[in-house]
Design a protein around this motif. Structure first.
Motif, PDB file in Angstrom:
ATOM      1  N   ASP A  94       0.861  -1.496  -0.249  1.00 43.90           N
ATOM      2  CA  ASP A  94       0.121  -0.017  -0.032  1.00 43.90           C
ATOM      3  C   ASP A  94       0.892   1.357   0.181  1.00 43.90           C
ATOM      4  OD1 ASP A  94      -2.159  -1.521   0.061  1.00 43.90           O
ATOM      5  OD2 ASP A  94      -2.611  -1.374   2.108  1.00 43.90           O
ATOM      6  N   ARG A  95       2.044   1.120   0.912  1.00 45.39           N
ATOM      7  CA  ARG A  95       3.027   2.431   0.776  1.00 45.39           C
ATOM      8  C   ARG A  95       3.562   2.582  -0.583  1.00 45.39           C
ATOM      9  NH1 ARG A  95       1.172   5.769   3.391  1.00 45.39           N
ATOM     10  NH2 ARG A  95      -0.548   4.202   3.317  1.00 45.39           N
ATOM     11  N   LEU A  96       3.880   1.412  -1.363  1.00 46.20           N
ATOM     12  CA  LEU A  96       4.666   1.578  -2.608  1.00 46.20           C
ATOM     13  C   LEU A  96       3.644   2.088  -3.548  1.00 46.20           C
ATOM     14  CD1 LEU A  96       7.177   0.879  -4.005  1.00 46.20           C
ATOM     15  CD2 LEU A  96       6.250  -1.444  -4.499  1.00 46.20           C
ATOM     16  N   LYS A  97       2.308   1.775  -3.256  1.00 41.41           N
ATOM     17  CA  LYS A  97       1.279   2.393  -4.452  1.00 41.41           C
ATOM     18  C   LYS A  97       1.230   3.738  -3.942  1.00 41.41           C
ATOM     19  CE  LYS A  97      -2.093  -1.502  -4.884  1.00 41.41           C
ATOM     20  NZ  LYS A  97      -3.554  -2.194  -4.523  1.00 41.41           N
ATOM     21  N   VAL A  98       1.161   4.400  -2.885  1.00 40.26           N
ATOM     22  CA  VAL A  98       0.962   5.713  -2.711  1.00 40.26           C
ATOM     23  C   VAL A  98       2.247   6.311  -3.177  1.00 40.26           C
ATOM     24  CG1 VAL A  98       1.173   7.410  -0.878  1.00 40.26           C
ATOM     25  CG2 VAL A  98      -0.357   5.680  -0.785  1.00 40.26           C
ATOM     26  N   GLN A  99       3.392   5.875  -3.241  1.00 42.49           N
ATOM     27  CA  GLN A  99       4.698   6.312  -3.392  1.00 42.49           C
ATOM     28  C   GLN A  99       4.894   6.563  -5.165  1.00 42.49           C
ATOM     29  OE1 GLN A  99       8.281   3.740  -3.821  1.00 42.49           O
ATOM     30  NE2 GLN A  99       9.134   5.269  -2.106  1.00 42.49           N
ATOM     31  N   GLN A 100       4.231   5.377  -5.754  1.00 49.47           N
ATOM     32  CA  GLN A 100       4.262   5.565  -7.062  1.00 49.47           C
ATOM     33  C   GLN A 100       3.289   6.492  -7.829  1.00 49.47           C
ATOM     34  OE1 GLN A 100       6.394   3.712  -9.345  1.00 49.47           O
ATOM     35  NE2 GLN A 100       7.072   3.931  -7.154  1.00 49.47           N
ATOM     36  N   ARG A 101       2.187   6.552  -7.032  1.00 49.40           N
ATOM     37  CA  ARG A 101       1.129   7.510  -7.397  1.00 49.40           C
ATOM     38  C   ARG A 101       1.718   8.947  -7.212  1.00 49.40           C
ATOM     39  NH1 ARG A 101      -2.983   3.911  -5.734  1.00 49.40           N
ATOM     40  NH2 ARG A 101      -2.901   4.663  -3.409  1.00 49.40           N
ATOM     41  N   GLU A 102       2.534   9.281  -6.231  1.00 49.34           N
ATOM     42  CA  GLU A 102       2.973  10.600  -6.016  1.00 49.34           C
ATOM     43  C   GLU A 102       4.024  10.928  -6.949  1.00 49.34           C
ATOM     44  OE1 GLU A 102       4.018  10.465  -1.735  1.00 49.34           O
ATOM     45  OE2 GLU A 102       2.230  11.001  -1.048  1.00 49.34           O
ATOM     46  N   ALA A 103       4.666  10.104  -7.428  1.00 55.32           N
ATOM     47  CA  ALA A 103       5.732   9.943  -8.546  1.00 55.32           C
ATOM     48  C   ALA A 103       5.140  10.174  -9.882  1.00 55.32           C
ATOM     49  CB  ALA A 103       6.681   8.556  -8.271  1.00 55.32           C
ATOM     50  N   GLY A 104       3.702  10.264  -9.879  1.00 55.50           N
ATOM     51  CA  GLY A 104       3.168  10.392 -11.336  1.00 55.50           C
ATOM     52  C   GLY A 104       2.838   9.214 -12.049  1.00 55.50           C
ATOM     53  N   ARG A 140       0.350   6.262 -13.374  1.00 53.20           N
ATOM     54  CA  ARG A 140      -1.020   6.156 -13.274  1.00 53.20           C
ATOM     55  C   ARG A 140      -1.642   5.276 -12.291  1.00 53.20           C
ATOM     56  NH1 ARG A 140      -2.177   5.450 -19.463  1.00 53.20           N
ATOM     57  NH2 ARG A 140      -3.721   4.024 -18.641  1.00 53.20           N
ATOM     58  N   HIS A 141      -2.602   5.670 -11.935  1.00 55.31           N
ATOM     59  CA  HIS A 141      -3.370   4.526 -10.825  1.00 55.31           C
ATOM     60  C   HIS A 141      -3.606   3.336 -11.368  1.00 55.31           C
ATOM     61  CE1 HIS A 141      -7.470   4.879 -11.674  1.00 55.31           C
ATOM     62  NE2 HIS A 141      -7.477   6.311 -11.987  1.00 55.31           N
ATOM     63  N   ASP A 142      -4.143   3.222 -12.667  1.00 54.79           N
ATOM     64  CA  ASP A 142      -4.673   2.194 -13.109  1.00 54.79           C
ATOM     65  C   ASP A 142      -3.577   1.229 -13.555  1.00 54.79           C
ATOM     66  OD1 ASP A 142      -4.044   4.021 -15.043  1.00 54.79           O
ATOM     67  OD2 ASP A 142      -5.100   3.045 -16.735  1.00 54.79           O
ATOM     68  N   LEU A 143      -2.431   1.545 -13.868  1.00 52.65           N
ATOM     69  CA  LEU A 143      -1.270   1.096 -13.950  1.00 52.65           C
ATOM     70  C   LEU A 143      -0.848   0.408 -12.922  1.00 52.65           C
ATOM     71  CD1 LEU A 143       0.630   3.186 -16.719  1.00 52.65           C
ATOM     72  CD2 LEU A 143      -1.124   1.491 -17.304  1.00 52.65           C
ATOM     73  N   ILE A 144      -0.498   1.208 -11.911  1.00 53.50           N
ATOM     74  CA  ILE A 144      -0.256   0.466 -10.296  1.00 53.50           C
ATOM     75  C   ILE A 144      -1.139  -0.890 -10.235  1.00 53.50           C
ATOM     76  CG2 ILE A 144       0.041   0.797  -8.216  1.00 53.50           C
ATOM     77  CD1 ILE A 144       0.392   3.795  -8.976  1.00 53.50           C
ATOM     78  N   ASP A 145      -2.692  -0.443 -10.285  1.00 57.12           N
ATOM     79  CA  ASP A 145      -3.338  -1.634 -10.083  1.00 57.12           C
ATOM     80  C   ASP A 145      -3.082  -2.878 -10.887  1.00 57.12           C
ATOM     81  OD1 ASP A 145      -4.380  -0.089  -8.036  1.00 57.12           O
ATOM     82  OD2 ASP A 145      -6.169   0.592  -9.406  1.00 57.12           O
ATOM     83  N   LEU A 187       8.053  -3.146  -8.927  1.00 59.28           N
ATOM     84  CA  LEU A 187       8.205  -1.742  -9.492  1.00 59.28           C
ATOM     85  C   LEU A 187       8.898  -1.786 -10.900  1.00 59.28           C
ATOM     86  CD1 LEU A 187       8.086   1.141  -8.369  1.00 59.28           C
ATOM     87  CD2 LEU A 187      10.522   0.941  -7.629  1.00 59.28           C
ATOM     88  N   ALA A 188       9.663  -2.716 -11.034  1.00 59.38           N
ATOM     89  CA  ALA A 188      10.334  -2.748 -12.406  1.00 59.38           C
ATOM     90  C   ALA A 188       8.945  -3.121 -13.517  1.00 59.38           C
ATOM     91  CB  ALA A 188      11.180  -3.807 -12.650  1.00 59.38           C
ATOM     92  N   ARG A 189       8.022  -3.779 -13.138  1.00 60.73           N
ATOM     93  CA  ARG A 189       7.040  -4.069 -13.940  1.00 60.73           C
ATOM     94  C   ARG A 189       6.100  -2.704 -14.115  1.00 60.73           C
ATOM     95  NH1 ARG A 189       4.809  -9.554 -14.599  1.00 60.73           N
ATOM     96  NH2 ARG A 189       6.048 -11.030 -13.403  1.00 60.73           N
ATOM     97  N   VAL A 190       6.107  -2.314 -12.992  1.00 61.57           N
ATOM     98  CA  VAL A 190       5.045  -0.751 -13.294  1.00 61.57           C
ATOM     99  C   VAL A 190       5.896   0.067 -14.061  1.00 61.57           C
ATOM    100  CG1 VAL A 190       4.399   1.168 -11.775  1.00 61.57           C
ATOM    101  CG2 VAL A 190       4.154  -1.035 -10.668  1.00 61.57           C
ATOM    102  N   GLN A 191       7.114   0.181 -13.918  1.00 62.87           N
ATOM    103  CA  GLN A 191       7.915   1.087 -14.644  1.00 62.87           C
ATOM    104  C   GLN A 191       7.970   0.737 -16.124  1.00 62.87           C
ATOM    105  OE1 GLN A 191      11.586   1.218 -12.393  1.00 62.87           O
ATOM    106  NE2 GLN A 191      10.902   2.825 -11.131  1.00 62.87           N
ATOM    107  N   ALA A 192       8.130  -0.429 -16.413  1.00 65.84           N
ATOM    108  CA  ALA A 192       8.033  -0.998 -17.753  1.00 65.84           C
ATOM    109  C   ALA A 192       6.600  -0.685 -18.560  1.00 65.84           C
ATOM    110  CB  ALA A 192       8.351  -2.568 -17.842  1.00 65.84           C
ATOM    111  N   LEU A 193       5.585  -1.162 -17.665  1.00 65.32           N
ATOM    112  CA  LEU A 193       4.029  -0.621 -18.165  1.00 65.32           C
ATOM    113  C   LEU A 193       3.815   0.525 -18.487  1.00 65.32           C
ATOM    114  CD1 LEU A 193       1.666  -2.161 -18.931  1.00 65.32           C
ATOM    115  CD2 LEU A 193       0.901  -1.964 -16.502  1.00 65.32           C
ATOM    116  N   GLN A 194       4.557   1.537 -17.474  1.00 66.37           N
ATOM    117  CA  GLN A 194       4.092   2.836 -17.575  1.00 66.37           C
ATOM    118  C   GLN A 194       4.815   3.376 -19.133  1.00 66.37           C
ATOM    119  OE1 GLN A 194       2.724   5.476 -15.790  1.00 66.37           O
ATOM    120  NE2 GLN A 194       3.871   7.269 -15.834  1.00 66.37           N
ATOM    121  N   ALA A 195       6.059   2.975 -19.160  1.00 71.36           N
ATOM    122  CA  ALA A 195       6.803   3.320 -20.414  1.00 71.36           C
ATOM    123  C   ALA A 195       6.036   2.773 -21.836  1.00 71.36           C
ATOM    124  CB  ALA A 195       8.111   2.876 -20.439  1.00 71.36           C
ATOM    125  N   PHE A 196       5.365   1.572 -21.557  1.00 68.52           N
ATOM    126  CA  PHE A 196       4.847   0.993 -22.709  1.00 68.52           C
ATOM    127  C   PHE A 196       3.710   1.187 -23.180  1.00 68.52           C
ATOM    128  CE2 PHE A 196       3.125  -3.014 -24.781  1.00 68.52           C
ATOM    129  CZ  PHE A 196       4.157  -3.407 -25.739  1.00 68.52           C
TER     130      PHE A 196
END
Length: 727
Positions: free
Chosen positions: A559-569, A571-576, A591-600
């Motif tokens: 949950d803390r990581l989700k908050v951290q990523q949302r604050e870093a910009g 998208r909440h749907d990609l985090i979910d 986190l690597a998955r989240v960042q790769a998805l954000q870029a892709f």
């Protein structure tokens, strides 16, 4: 249109309260006049040590007449309904209007003079003002109903244009008179209107605007420092505090005995800042210089020499105290100081600080021995599962005699990590930290260095609390990382083990901060670890074993990581979409998955992959609702059980190629490559939909084709749950 001026003069308002008080005054004023239908074109609020002031621009001379209409019950409604409406409106039955069988209460309110509205609004604002701390004074203070203000209220200026708005608050009547600077112009001055207010105050040595006072302090301090070839240590908070202490700020340069520089720099700077509100200076090399800048509230006739001399004397006494603590504390080794930690309760249910230190030392050593924290250079790594337990491992308690002596760099690192952990809280019992609690950790590092302990140990003691907040430095030195991570893991694990979790906005044990610190340490140092096993080990150090509590800690960190990523910009749907996969406790990989998805997702391949997924998933969802029959993927064309069409064959062939390639990419943690591979399914999926009837009358064909689509969906879901992605 006319301006309104309000000044509420009192004894000194604490500097820390001034900015919020000015903002509250503007907010409350705007809300109060809005009740009467008034609005200013602009509201300016100011604060000095002795006054809160407000100027409201362009108020009309009077409010407009208001016609209020309230809809009531039907004319044929029961008597009880009518009686309730009459009580609510305060009208009689014959005062109601009727339209289309419905009753209405219509009230005509004539316009009021703005001055009259203001005369009612200001006392209401003052009586309800939200000071964090306030007081009563004088004979009236015997009653709890008397006025409360931050300090005794001494005068009120209230001018609408050039006319006084008459009212009184607890015996203090409004008028046009105020006073200037306490020393330069203590006599009465008369204000004509909002137009000349700031200028008249300036002429009497009062600068109304806090921003201007800040600028005077910064520019003056910089000029004084540069004249000596020095630089001021930047401190915006101290600038604001000095501006809140002065109405006519005058920066002055003073010096102190260079012999005091043998005391650690942090002690000198904290003494100057906290006790004296002085600015520290550094030389060209960045070393602390034996000078200070203070801010006087007066232009002294001697150029400030007397003020400087007085401040120099006070600072010398403060620094003498600091040097005494420094000299006395160094006489007792940290190892001996640490023995006193059993006198300090960490928490009544978690034992003493000595108990915590013992757990942290064992955990820090284990983190190194298991390869979670590695000797430099950091390279990441495979991490550790749940294989090792250290709860029952014996310890000599001697930081210089490790429990185990493995060979090589890992052994050296493990020894230093345990040593640093056993000493990291020892400075809590020193005189210096007793005087300056803000220096805990920092002083321990200095004392360790004075004892000639290894630099790695001293640095770990100094920095093991880091990171303590957003934007704080994240340790990267292996010994420091091991101790810092162990300290935060122990805090989180033990409080969760006792079911003392944060609730809502309440977090008395700063567990959210500890959780974010763990995430920062893992992410910044690319520490690959199965976190479930680490938490379980930390929890068992106190003889506690409860898998559900470990799950609670994991969910808390996620949950803390989700908050951290949302604050870093992100998208909440990609985090979910990534977190919905579940079962992942390697937060670096997550986190690597989240960042790769954000870029892709923003690329053409990303659009294609999402579109293909949506088409398959939508058909499956619709058909599942019809009969609720589950479908399962197929592994080859021989399972179809009927003669397949070319588009089916093409899609199956594409899946046969894409699935192993995507799986290999996922195993290699090249998530972007996996998504690019799966994006190639778009064309055969589109052709399949264009030429193949999924909902065929033949039940076998229908089920097989749905199973094929399920295979497409499931292949993509191996990377992330694309059903959660918008688009």
């Amino acid at each position: 249109m006319t301006d309104f001026l309000l000044e509420l003069r009192s004894e000194e308002i604490p500097a820390r309260m001034q900015d919020k008080a000015a903002a509250d005054l503007a907010r409350l004023f705007e809300a109060e006049i809005a009740k009467a239908g008034l609005a200013a074109s602009g509201i300016e609020a100011y604060a000095t040590p002795r006054r809160l002031a407000l100027i409201a621009r362009d108020l009309p001379p009077a409010t407009e007449a208001v016609r209020e209409e309230t809809k009531g019950p039907k004319a044929s409604a029961p008597p009880q309904a009518l009686e309730g409406f009459l009580r609510k409106t305060g009208l009689a039955r014959d005062q109601l209007a009727e339209r289309d069988g419905t009753l209405f209460a219509i009230v005509e309110r004539p316009g009021r003079a703005t001055a009259e509205v203001l005369a009612e609004a200001i006392p209401a604002i003052v009586l309800a003002f939200p000071w964090p701390k306030s007081m009563r004074w004088g004979a009236a203070s015997a009653s709890t109903a008397s006025l409360r203000w931050v300090r005794p209220l001494q005068g009120i200026v209230a001018l609408f244009g050039e006319e006084v708005v008459p009212f009184a608050i607890e015996g203090v009547a409004s008028g046009a008179a105020t006073v200037g600077h306490r020393f330069h112009h203590p006599g009465i001055i008369t204000i004509g209107s909002a137009v000349d207010y700031a200028a008249k105050l300036r002429a009497c040595h009062v600068i109304l605007d806090a921003t201007e006072r800040c600028g005077i302090i910064e520019d003056g301090a910089r000029a004084l420092a540069e004249a000596r070839g020095l630089r001021v240590v930047p401190d915006a908070g101290l600038v604001a505090e000095n501006a809140g202490l002065t109405e006519w700020p005058v920066p002055l340069l003073g010096d102190f005995d260079p012999a005091f520089l043998e005391v650690p720099r942090e002690v000198i700077q904290l003494t100057m800042r906290t006790n004296q509100k002085y600015f520290a200076l550094v030389d060209g090399a960045g070393s602390l210089a034996p000078y200070f800048i203070c801010t006087a509230n007066i232009e002294a006739s001697d150029g400030g020499a007397g003020v400087i001399a007085g401040n120099r004397k006070v600072l010398a006494a403060r620094l003498s105290d600091a040097r005494f603590f420094w000299d006395q504390d160094r006489k007792v080794p940290l190892k001996e100081q640490a023995k006193k930690l059993d006198r300090i309760i960490f928490h009544e249910r978690l034992g003493t600080v000595a108990d915590k230190v013992d757990r942290v030392a064992k955990l820090a050593r284990w983190l190194v021995e298991e390869g979670i924290v590695k000797p430099l250079p950091f390279r990441g790594g495979v991490g550790v599962g749940e294989s090792a337990s250290i709860a029952a491992r014996p310890s000599t308690g001697d930081p210089h005699t490790p429990t185990l002596s493995p060979e090589g760099e890992r052994g050296k690192l493990a020894e230093m990590a345990e040593q640093a952990a056993r000493l990291c809280k020892a400075d809590l019992v020193t005189g210096m930290v007793g005087e300056f609690p803000e220096l805990q950790g920092i002083m321990g590092g200095h004392y360790a260095r004075a004892e000639r302990l290894p630099d790695e140990v001293a640095d770990a003691i100094r920095d093991h609390y880091k990171p303590v907040g957003q934007g704080d430095d994240v340790p990267t030195a292996p010994v420091t990382v091991a101790v810092s991570l162990a300290d935060k893991l122990d805090t989180l694990a033990q409080f969760f083990a006792e079911d003392m979790k944060p609730t809502g906005s309440k977090d008395p044990f700063a567990l959210r901060r500890a959780g974010l610190g763990i995430l920062e340490l893992l992410g910044r140092n690319v520490i690959r670890v199965r976190l479930f096993g680490v938490i379980d080990t930390a929890m068992t150090l106190r003889g506690f074993a409860h898998p559900s509590r470990v799950d609670d800690v994991m969910q808390f960190l996620i949950d803390r990581l989700k908050v951290q990523q949302r604050e870093a910009g992100v998208r909440h749907d990609l985090i979910d979409a990534v977190f919905a996969l579940g079962g992942e406790d390697d937060l670096v990989r997550l986190l690597a998955r989240v960042q790769a998805l954000q870029a892709f997702v923003g690329t053409e391949d990303g659009v294609n992959l999402l579109a293909g997924y949506k088409r398959a998933a939508n058909i499956l969802a619709i058909e599942a609702k019809k009969d609720g029959e589950a479908v399962s993927g197929l592994t080859n064309t021989n399972q179809m059980g009927y003669e397949i069409v070319p588009e089916e064959e093409s899609l199956i062939a594409a899946l046969e190629d894409a699935e192993p390639m995507a799986e290999a990419a996922i195993e290699a943690e090249d998530f972007e490559a996996a998504m690019r591979t799966l994006a190639g399914l778009r064309a055969p999926v589109d052709a399949f939909f264009d030429r193949v009837t999924v909902n065929d009358a033949d039940r076998a064909k229908r089920r097989a084709r749905l199973a094929l689509l399920a295979r497409v969906r499931d292949a993509i879901d191996r990377v992330a749950d694309f059903s959660r992605i918008a688009g």
